[in-house]
Design an enzyme around this catalytic site. Structure first.
Site, PDB file in Angstrom:
ATOM      1  N   CYS A   1     -22.410   3.650  36.184  1.00 24.41           N
ATOM      2  CA  CYS A   1     -22.175   4.731  34.965  1.00 24.41           C
ATOM      3  C   CYS A   1     -22.117   5.998  35.310  1.00 24.41           C
ATOM      4  O   CYS A   1     -22.591   6.852  36.015  1.00 24.41           O
ATOM      5  CB  CYS A   1     -23.512   4.509  34.043  1.00 24.41           C
ATOM      6  SG  CYS A   1     -23.382   5.329  32.589  1.00 24.41           S
TER       7      CYS A   1
ATOM      8  N   CYS B   1     -31.748   0.868  16.090  1.00 23.38           N
ATOM      9  CA  CYS B   1     -32.887   0.854  17.113  1.00 23.38           C
ATOM     10  C   CYS B   1     -32.748   2.067  17.817  1.00 23.38           C
ATOM     11  O   CYS B   1     -31.924   2.444  18.485  1.00 23.38           O
ATOM     12  CB  CYS B   1     -32.795  -0.392  17.959  1.00 23.38           C
ATOM     13  SG  CYS B   1     -34.249  -0.309  19.303  1.00 23.38           S
TER      14      CYS B   1
HETATM   15 FE1  SF4 Z   1     -25.498   5.467  31.859  1.00 25.24          FE
HETATM   16 FE2  SF4 Z   1     -26.925   4.786  29.835  1.00 25.24          FE
HETATM   17 FE3  SF4 Z   1     -27.918   5.056  32.401  1.00 25.24          FE
HETATM   18 FE4  SF4 Z   1     -27.267   7.071  30.909  1.00 25.24          FE
HETATM   19  S1  SF4 Z   1     -28.872   5.796  30.370  1.00 25.24           S
HETATM   20  S2  SF4 Z   1     -26.847   6.583  33.233  1.00 25.24           S
HETATM   21  S3  SF4 Z   1     -25.438   6.318  29.929  1.00 25.24           S
HETATM   22  S4  SF4 Z   1     -26.540   3.367  31.863  1.00 25.24           S
END
Ligand code: SF4
Ligand code: SAM
Ligand code: DTB
Length: 335
Positions: free
Chosen positions: A52, A188
């Protein structure tokens, strides 16, 4: 009266009561508005893991931290469906698919997720997704595919937010929640404690949630699962007293909402979880994994339910359309 006009001073006063007083007040509200003795069992599946681009300091799936999480592309439909079936057979009534995306993009992967939503919905489960930010049109497409709920956490207070995430803003988060609400999808949204925030931050986050135009139907309270390689790996674990304050305050402010005892159960003895149910929590994630970290499996939770005399709660899916965004409890407080 269901209140969305709580003042910060009121929330602060509720939160800072002696803990047993706070829990007993919340338990009294819980007993009126919710079916005590019933806990909803939900299951998570990470349909796209790791890599991510965001920098959420708690998250093992952010590409920039080296956490050893096994990244994978979007899972095949059959695998997702099999996992949803197993969850349903084990007594789960909500199935939540998570993707390590910053936001939804209008591409083939999103089309495939829409197909998964349709199929999981066909199993009779409440389908939930957590896919990052989305726009109005994407929310509508999810709704049309049969999505029941969308998870998008505020995570912490507006004031603390920049210490935890710099790659998006608090207002981005709130905008996504508005798009979800507008599409008629159940909301949610909750947060995490144990990020190094103060009591004021915790109170401020609960205040924000309880003063949205309508309360989220579901509020997950997560205890940070510290993961090696993330900037928050060395945070001390949160205590049960802190969880109880969050859960009980959420229950008092949002009496009709499902309050979910979420991440952090793996380390909690049954005695502590029992206190959380007493304080107003009425939903859990069950199954050996949350998204990437360990969680009690179905058998362990079944044993806990037997010990505490709890029953898994039936799905809300069959509640008629139109009543969908109303309270779900025994005697919900009128809006
Ligand atoms: Fe990515 Fe969601 Fe993890 Fe943040 S919480 S790094 S947006 S997967
Ligand atoms: N990428 C999407 C997003 O951020 O909205 C969806 C998936 S993200 C992993 C969903 C939520 O998991 C986060 O908002 C956060 O509240 C929670 N979470 C992630 N890592 C966690 C951790 N280590 N401990 C507790 N909760 C965590
Ligand atoms: C939520 O509030 N907690 C869940 C769900 N919503 C998506 C996620 C918890 C993730 C914990 C860390 C992990 O397993 O990767």
């Amino acid at each position: 009266m269901l209140r969305t006009d709580w003042t910060l001073a009121e929330v602060t006063a509720i939160y800072h009561q002696p803990v047993l007083e706070l829990v007993s007040q919340a338990a009294a509200i819980h007993a009126v508005t919710q079916a005590t003795g019933e806990v909803q069992v939900c299951t998570l599946l990470s349909v796209k893991t790791g890599g991510c681009p965001e920098d959420c300091a708690y998250c093992p799936q952010a590409a920039r931290y080296h956490t050893g999480v096994q990244a994978h592309k979007l899972l095949p439909d059959a695998e997702v469906l099999a996992s949803a079936q197993r969850a349903r057979d084990a007594g789960s009534t909500r199935f939540c698919m998570g993707a390590a995306w910053r936001e939804i993009r209008d591409n083939k992967d999103f089309d495939r997720v829409l197909g998964m939503v349709e199929q999981v919905n066909g199993l009779g489960l409440e389908v939930c997704c957590t896919l990052g930010m989305l726009n109005e049109y994407q929310a509508e497409r999810l709704k049309t595919a049969g999505l029941y709920a969308y998870n998008h956490n505020l995570d912490t207070s507006r004031e603390k937010y920049d210490d935890i995430i710099t790659t998006r803003t608090y207002d981005d988060r709130l905008n996504t929640l508005e798009h979800v609400r507008k599409a008629g999808i159940s909301v949610c949204s909750g947060g995490i404690i144990g990020l190094g925030e103060t009591d004021e931050d915790r109170v401020a986050m609960l205040h924000t949630l309880a003063t949205l135009a309508a309360h989220p139907e579901s509020v997950p309270v997560n205890a940070l699962v510290p993961v090696e390689g993330t900037p928050l790996a060395d945070q001390p674990r949160v205590s049960v007293w802190e969880m109880l304050r969050m859960i009980a305050t959420a229950r008092i402010l949002m009496p009709n909402t499902m309050v979910r005892l979420s991440a952090g159960r793996q380390e909690m003895p049954v005695t502590e979880q029992a206190l959380c149910f007493l304080a107003g929590a009425n939903s859990i994630f069950s199954g050996e994994k949350l998204l990437t970290t360990p969680n009690p499996d179905f058998d362990a939770d079944q044993q806990m339910f037997a010990l505490l005399g709890l029953k898994p709660r039936k799905s809300f899916k069959d509640v008629p359309e139109g009543a969908v965004l109303m309270g779900r409890g025994k005697a919900p407080v009128e809006a």
